[in-house]
Write a protein that holds these residues in place. Sequence first.
Motif, PDB file in Angstrom:
ATOM      1  N   UNK A 346       0.814  -1.230   0.000  1.00  0.00           N
ATOM      2  CA  UNK A 346       0.000   0.000   0.000  1.00  0.00           C
ATOM      3  C   UNK A 346       0.839   1.269   0.000  1.00  0.00           C
ATOM      4  N   UNK A 347       2.002   1.236   0.645  1.00  0.00           N
ATOM      5  CA  UNK A 347       2.871   2.413   0.673  1.00  0.00           C
ATOM      6  C   UNK A 347       3.526   2.655  -0.686  1.00  0.00           C
ATOM      7  N   UNK A 348       3.916   1.590  -1.357  1.00  0.00           N
ATOM      8  CA  UNK A 348       4.481   1.727  -2.701  1.00  0.00           C
ATOM      9  C   UNK A 348       3.429   2.283  -3.653  1.00  0.00           C
ATOM     10  N   UNK A 349       2.181   1.809  -3.537  1.00  0.00           N
ATOM     11  CA  UNK A 349       1.105   2.307  -4.394  1.00  0.00           C
ATOM     12  C   UNK A 349       0.829   3.780  -4.125  1.00  0.00           C
ATOM     13  N   UNK A 350       0.834   4.173  -2.851  1.00  0.00           N
ATOM     14  CA  UNK A 350       0.616   5.580  -2.519  1.00  0.00           C
ATOM     15  C   UNK A 350       1.747   6.452  -3.065  1.00  0.00           C
ATOM     16  N   UNK A 351       2.985   5.949  -2.988  1.00  0.00           N
ATOM     17  CA  UNK A 351       4.114   6.703  -3.540  1.00  0.00           C
ATOM     18  C   UNK A 351       3.948   6.911  -5.043  1.00  0.00           C
ATOM     19  N   UNK A 352       3.564   5.856  -5.767  1.00  0.00           N
ATOM     20  CA  UNK A 352       3.388   5.965  -7.215  1.00  0.00           C
ATOM     21  C   UNK A 352       2.256   6.930  -7.557  1.00  0.00           C
ATOM     22  N   UNK A 353       1.214   6.951  -6.732  1.00  0.00           N
ATOM     23  CA  UNK A 353       0.124   7.887  -6.985  1.00  0.00           C
ATOM     24  C   UNK A 353       0.580   9.328  -6.773  1.00  0.00           C
ATOM     25  N   UNK A 354       1.437   9.565  -5.802  1.00  0.00           N
ATOM     26  CA  UNK A 354       1.979  10.917  -5.596  1.00  0.00           C
ATOM     27  C   UNK A 354       2.847  11.335  -6.782  1.00  0.00           C
ATOM     28  N   UNK A 355       3.589  10.427  -7.315  1.00  0.00           N
ATOM     29  CA  UNK A 355       4.391  10.746  -8.488  1.00  0.00           C
ATOM     30  C   UNK A 355       3.502  11.097  -9.673  1.00  0.00           C
ATOM     31  N   UNK A 356       2.406  10.388  -9.822  1.00  0.00           N
ATOM     32  CA  UNK A 356       1.466  10.712 -10.888  1.00  0.00           C
ATOM     33  C   UNK A 356       0.838  12.082 -10.657  1.00  0.00           C
TER      34      UNK A 356
END
Length: 624
Positions: A346-356
Amino acid sequence: MGVKNLWDVFESCKKTLPLHHLQNKRICIDLSCWMVQLQNVSKSHSCLKEKVYLKGLFHRLRALIALNCSLIFVTDGSIPAIKISTYRRRLNLTTEVNNNETNSEKASSLRRNMGSEFSCMIKEAKMLGMALGIPCLDGMEEAEAQCALLNSELLCDGCFTSDSDIFLFGARTVYRDICLGDGYVVCYEMSDIERQLGFGRNSLISLALFLGSDYSHGVHGLGRESACQIVKSIGDNVVLQKIASEGLSFAKKTKGSQNRRQNSKNNQENLINYEMNMNGGKKCSPEGYSFLEVMNAYLKPKCHSADSDAVHRVLIQHSFQHVKVQQVCGQFFGWPPEKTDEYILPKIAERDLRRFANLRLTSLELGVRLPLHEMPTKCLVSGIIKQRKVQGKECYEVSWEEQHGLKTSIVPADLLKSACPEKIVEFEDGKAQRKKQTRRKAGPKKAGDESSMAEIDRRLQNLLLDIETGSNTITCPSLLASEREIPENRSKVQPTIPVLNEDLECYIESGSNTIICHSLLGSERERSENRSKVDPTIPVLNKASESCIEAGTSGAAVKYEKEIIDLLSPSPPRLARTLLTKQEENASVKVVDVIELSESETEMSPEHHRKATELRLFIASIKD
């Protein structure tokens, strides 16, 4: 340690910032300092065996990864020669230094013992970091000096360390502590120190000489406040030159009172041993190093230069290694892959969403407004499941695409709004559509308690079916008091009882609890046609009406004659009906308020008596 009491000097400049302040920043981490902090929390043998310090590091890293922090581990290299005596004294590692290395004229930097317990902890932390995509820069000597260089060269936004001498190496932003539970970091800015305290980098190096640091013992008897006054009275631009030219004996001039003169005289004797001259004088510090060498150790530390290959390698983006993380966590913590994924994915997914989200923000700043499906990078959020609230913060539970098998997780509402507001609009539209469909299925609501009406329907049908199969006779009385009440109650009627034949439709009136049988036939010819269709096997509402009166607005009114039906007879006689004349239609309506179940209740069987009593009670409950 750094400089003695320097954190106390900086107390007025301390800022407590929310953890969210670190979002999208590049941060250097003095790994040794973090491991010392985490080790001090769990010093027991069981904690060391279970690697609690490494679990603490893992949770710190996953929290920062979710904020899209670009992290860089920086480790200590060799021990500077000027620090060897301090290192031996602090760790009591007398066996690690040869006699030749203690000679100040021959000593150089000391290679660390890579087989020590602490060095093994550093190796484990580096393995975990590399699996999470966090690079590590092995410093040449002091890790805080390397962090400060990267920060001063604007290659990172801040440094995590507990060594206060990082400011003496040139750092601008330092994070001393991090607290995940309360969600904050303790921050110090060099700009605040310069503005509020009047101390620049040169002044801080001077304080290190006065107060003592890893490189010198300081001046005996000179306190923190006195040292700060001396440095302020000279000024940041010339303080180092003054110390280099005059030594520290000028400190006695700051003693203004008679009571301090004796202390100043005593201090002067100590200061004489610290003096140096710029022409290569031999007066040195207790470790055998001159003040000039101490200054140079802070001003020109041994570090990888900003344009070196080692620095370039850690500045590039490193990928998250899913399988490697599972292996490392299984090896160190004994976690199955599912538990590791539950923590980190979930933390990796949240990081990728912030990058987007950052990509969309950048495109907007450049004047390019692209819809979601035209973005060069695909949005990994496939849809919103529902709204959630986590620790008082608005969030959304979302479903993911192509996130290492992650199906759903919870993300902050503000992040989703900045990354893909179209998904929120789609979710709200779908929710509104579902509400509209639910209202359409439910139908228009009438006044009154729907649940109680449903109970009335159920009880009435059960009673009628029960009596139909067991009782001898039944009459259906009209409970209306007069013809005047008929139109008033007709407006309140709710069709809840199904039609038992094609000739009559029954309504339950919720206001006065009246049973009314309305004829659905519009003419005598239609009534004759429909009368032939009546099922004679349903005697309850079909023929057992004592006085069921149609009071419709169209068609002639129908009057049903009172009769008693013997339900045990094989073929009950049909109910006679006659058309009312014009005068009879305007006359008062006969109302029968009598229920007869037989000629004499004493002749009833106990079962019939029970059913008749239950019907009376039910009708009485409707009236109530």
